[in-house]
Design a protein around this motif. Sequence first.
Motif, PDB file in Angstrom:
ATOM      1  N   GLN A  42      36.261  35.459  37.541  1.00 48.42           N
ATOM      2  CA  GLN A  42      36.290  35.952  36.370  1.00 48.42           C
ATOM      3  C   GLN A  42      37.846  36.557  35.833  1.00 48.42           C
ATOM      4  N   TYR A  87      36.909  44.043  41.829  1.00 39.72           N
ATOM      5  CA  TYR A  87      37.595  44.135  40.839  1.00 39.72           C
ATOM      6  C   TYR A  87      38.343  45.397  40.645  1.00 39.72           C
ATOM      7  N   GLY A 147      33.865  55.376  30.393  1.00 40.21           N
ATOM      8  CA  GLY A 147      33.092  55.854  31.631  1.00 40.21           C
ATOM      9  C   GLY A 147      32.145  55.004  32.385  1.00 40.21           C
ATOM     10  N   GLN A 148      31.716  53.944  31.704  1.00 43.50           N
ATOM     11  CA  GLN A 148      30.914  52.917  32.761  1.00 43.50           C
ATOM     12  C   GLN A 148      31.378  51.726  32.705  1.00 43.50           C
ATOM     13  N   GLY A 149      30.860  51.039  33.534  1.00 42.50           N
ATOM     14  CA  GLY A 149      31.186  49.461  33.886  1.00 42.50           C
ATOM     15  C   GLY A 149      30.582  48.768  33.065  1.00 42.50           C
ATOM     16  N   PRO A 150      31.568  47.418  32.904  1.00 44.51           N
ATOM     17  CA  PRO A 150      31.071  46.393  32.163  1.00 44.51           C
ATOM     18  C   PRO A 150      29.540  45.964  32.191  1.00 44.51           C
ATOM     19  N   LEU A 176      34.725  43.245  25.916  1.00 49.00           N
ATOM     20  CA  LEU A 176      35.530  42.441  26.707  1.00 49.00           C
ATOM     21  C   LEU A 176      35.161  40.929  26.861  1.00 49.00           C
ATOM     22  N   TYR A 192      32.256  34.869  28.920  1.00 49.95           N
ATOM     23  CA  TYR A 192      31.349  36.088  29.081  1.00 49.95           C
ATOM     24  C   TYR A 192      31.674  36.872  28.014  1.00 49.95           C
ATOM     25  N   GLN A 221      31.675  47.718  27.190  1.00 52.32           N
ATOM     26  CA  GLN A 221      31.824  48.626  28.178  1.00 52.32           C
ATOM     27  C   GLN A 221      32.240  49.816  27.550  1.00 52.32           C
ATOM     28  N   PHE A 244      39.598  38.560  32.800  1.00 51.53           N
ATOM     29  CA  PHE A 244      39.283  39.329  31.539  1.00 51.53           C
ATOM     30  C   PHE A 244      40.500  39.155  30.508  1.00 51.53           C
ATOM     31  N   GLY A 245      39.920  39.204  29.444  1.00 55.16           N
ATOM     32  CA  GLY A 245      40.971  39.550  28.009  1.00 55.16           C
ATOM     33  C   GLY A 245      41.130  41.012  28.212  1.00 55.16           C
ATOM     34  N   TRP A 304      27.655  45.531  37.313  1.00 55.56           N
ATOM     35  CA  TRP A 304      28.756  46.386  37.264  1.00 55.56           C
ATOM     36  C   TRP A 304      28.389  47.747  37.215  1.00 55.56           C
ATOM     37  N   GLY A 305      28.586  48.699  38.393  1.00 56.94           N
ATOM     38  CA  GLY A 305      28.171  49.870  38.553  1.00 56.94           C
ATOM     39  C   GLY A 305      29.223  50.947  37.777  1.00 56.94           C
ATOM     40  N   LEU A 306      29.418  52.047  38.021  1.00 59.30           N
ATOM     41  CA  LEU A 306      30.376  53.073  37.508  1.00 59.30           C
ATOM     42  C   LEU A 306      31.694  52.729  38.027  1.00 59.30           C
ATOM     43  N   TYR A 309      35.738  48.153  41.154  1.00 52.82           N
ATOM     44  CA  TYR A 309      34.219  47.933  41.043  1.00 52.82           C
ATOM     45  C   TYR A 309      33.912  46.898  42.289  1.00 52.82           C
TER      46      TYR A 309
END
Lengths: 110, 116
Positions: free
Chosen positions: B105, A36, B40-43, B91, B33, B37, B107-108, A100-102, A87
């Motif tokens: 997926q 993604y 600086g991080q993933g969802p 999200l 879903y 988030q 996403f909005g 989901w990582g960084l 990602y």
Amino acid sequence: LAKTTQPISMDSYEGQEVNITCSHNNIATNDYITWYQQFPSQGPRFIIQGYKTKVTNEVASLFIPADRKSSTLSLPRVSLSDTAVYYCLLNAGNNRKLIWGLGTSLAVNP
Amino acid sequence: EAGVAQSPRYKIIEKRQSVAFWCNPISGHATLYWYQQILGQGPKLLIQFQNNGVVDDSQLPKDRFSAERLKGVDSTLKIQPAKLEDSAVYLCASSPGTSGSPDTQYFGPGTRLTVL
């Protein structure tokens, strides 16, 4: 749960090919590899998905070796608009327990 | 095809207040879903619905977060009471929910929550 490892950040220049590698040593037999892309202030957007060998679409290619323990997202001739976070996910098909990582923050410079 | 709609786009509240977010998925998508988030991080998945049933809510802080998906279409996510650490982008995503195949997926744009 299978996890992925990818570089935190990468730098490139316009017109270059960018390859982002993702490691997933514990990939399960039924896992697909999904990538993604996320721009600032937007939700992630699906780029490409594959199970083995090579997959290509209009925006990227995905290379997966036979052992499937890693994969490489290839972006041909990047432009400034490709600056985003990318990602790598392992997806068993039903989006259950996705991790989901960084991600990898790609900066494309002029 | 219309995408996933979310509202509001931004919300600022004080700690201990309540807040609700709304999501309208892509028409016909069975799976919905909610993600959190942090900058600086993933969802991080909070809850996953299949039609109007909960598939996974293992990471939802149930003492303060709740979500529902009435009639298997729209969904709301509520936080009551909010804490400072709830500041994040929320999200919403939906997917067709086709069984037996990888499910993309969509996403909005997200709702940016700031808790003061």
